[in-house]
Design an enzyme around this catalytic site. Sequence first.
Site, PDB file in Angstrom:
ATOM      1  CD  GLU A 151      21.641 -23.240  17.078  1.00  0.00           C
ATOM      2  OE1 GLU A 151      21.907 -24.309  17.650  1.00  0.00           O
ATOM      3  OE2 GLU A 151      20.904 -23.153  16.087  1.00  0.00           O
TER       4      GLU A 151
ATOM      5  CG  HIS B 243      25.383 -20.879  13.606  1.00  0.00           C
ATOM      6  ND1 HIS B 243      25.118 -21.458  12.378  1.00  0.00           N
ATOM      7  CD2 HIS B 243      24.167 -20.623  14.176  1.00  0.00           C
ATOM      8  CE1 HIS B 243      23.803 -21.546  12.219  1.00  0.00           C
ATOM      9  NE2 HIS B 243      23.213 -21.040  13.286  1.00  0.00           N
TER      10      HIS B 243
ATOM     11  CG  HIS C 172      21.205 -18.034  10.082  1.00  0.00           C
ATOM     12  ND1 HIS C 172      20.002 -17.805  10.714  1.00  0.00           N
ATOM     13  CD2 HIS C 172      21.780 -19.049  10.758  1.00  0.00           C
ATOM     14  CE1 HIS C 172      19.862 -18.635  11.744  1.00  0.00           C
ATOM     15  NE2 HIS C 172      20.939 -19.387  11.787  1.00  0.00           N
TER      16      HIS C 172
ATOM     17  CG  HIS D 168      20.111 -23.844  10.990  1.00  0.00           C
ATOM     18  ND1 HIS D 168      19.984 -24.488  12.201  1.00  0.00           N
ATOM     19  CD2 HIS D 168      20.438 -22.554  11.311  1.00  0.00           C
ATOM     20  CE1 HIS D 168      20.177 -23.642  13.187  1.00  0.00           C
ATOM     21  NE2 HIS D 168      20.466 -22.462  12.669  1.00  0.00           N
TER      22      HIS D 168
END
Length: 216
Positions: free
Chosen positions: A75, A93, A95, A155
Site C-alpha cells: 500500500e 491504514h 482493517h 477494505h
Amino acid sequence: MTAVDLLRQQLCEYGRRAVELGLVLGTSGNLSARHDDLVAVTPAGVALDRLTPELCPVVDVDGYLVEGGTQPSSETPMHLAIYASTAARAVVHTHSVFGTVVATTMTELPPVHYNALMLGGVVKVAEYATYGTPELAANIRCAMEGKQAALMANHGGVTIGATMAQAFDAARLLEWLCEVYVRGLSVGKPVVLTDEQLAAVVERSLNPPTFPRRDT
C-alpha cells in the site's frame, strides 16, 4: 540516531498498539511516517506486532527504495499519494472491524457525534479498487481531500496526522465513530447532526466558557 531511525521505532511501537487494540489482524494494515523527502513504512508480509526497526524499509517520495532489506508494504503508493496531496507526516491504514463494516455497506459515515469534526466531519468512503494500485491511491486521495480520515470500500480505513501519535489517535476515533453508528443501527435510526449543530460545536470550541474563581 537519525530522525528516520526514530520514525522506524515509532512504526514498531504503534504497530504493536494497532494489533493490541484490534485495529489490524495478521499482516493486514500498514503505517508510515515522513521526514523531509524520506518515508519510513512498514514492510510487506510482516505482522505489525512483530516489527523491528531494521525490518522497516525507507523510500523516497518518488517511491524508490533507499534503505532496508525488506520490500515496503504493497500500500506504499497510497501512502505516497497522501503525502503528495496533504501536509500529513504520518499515515495509518487499518482493517478494523467496525470501520470495515461501514466501508462495505455505505458511501459515507455521517456525523452522528460531534467528535466527527476532529476528522473533518463526514467521512467519505473511497470507491473500491484493488489494493496497492494507483487507482486505489487516486480514490483515497480524492476521498481524503480536506479530511483527516477516509474509509476504503470493502477494505478498511486510513487516517493522517502531523505526527504518528495524531494519525493513530485519528484511527482509534474513526473506529469508535463507526462502532457508535453500527451499534446505533441495532437500536434504531441514528440521528445525524445538522450543519447548524456542528457549526455551533465549532463556535463553542473557539469560545469556551469561563468560570469565576470563588473569593476566599
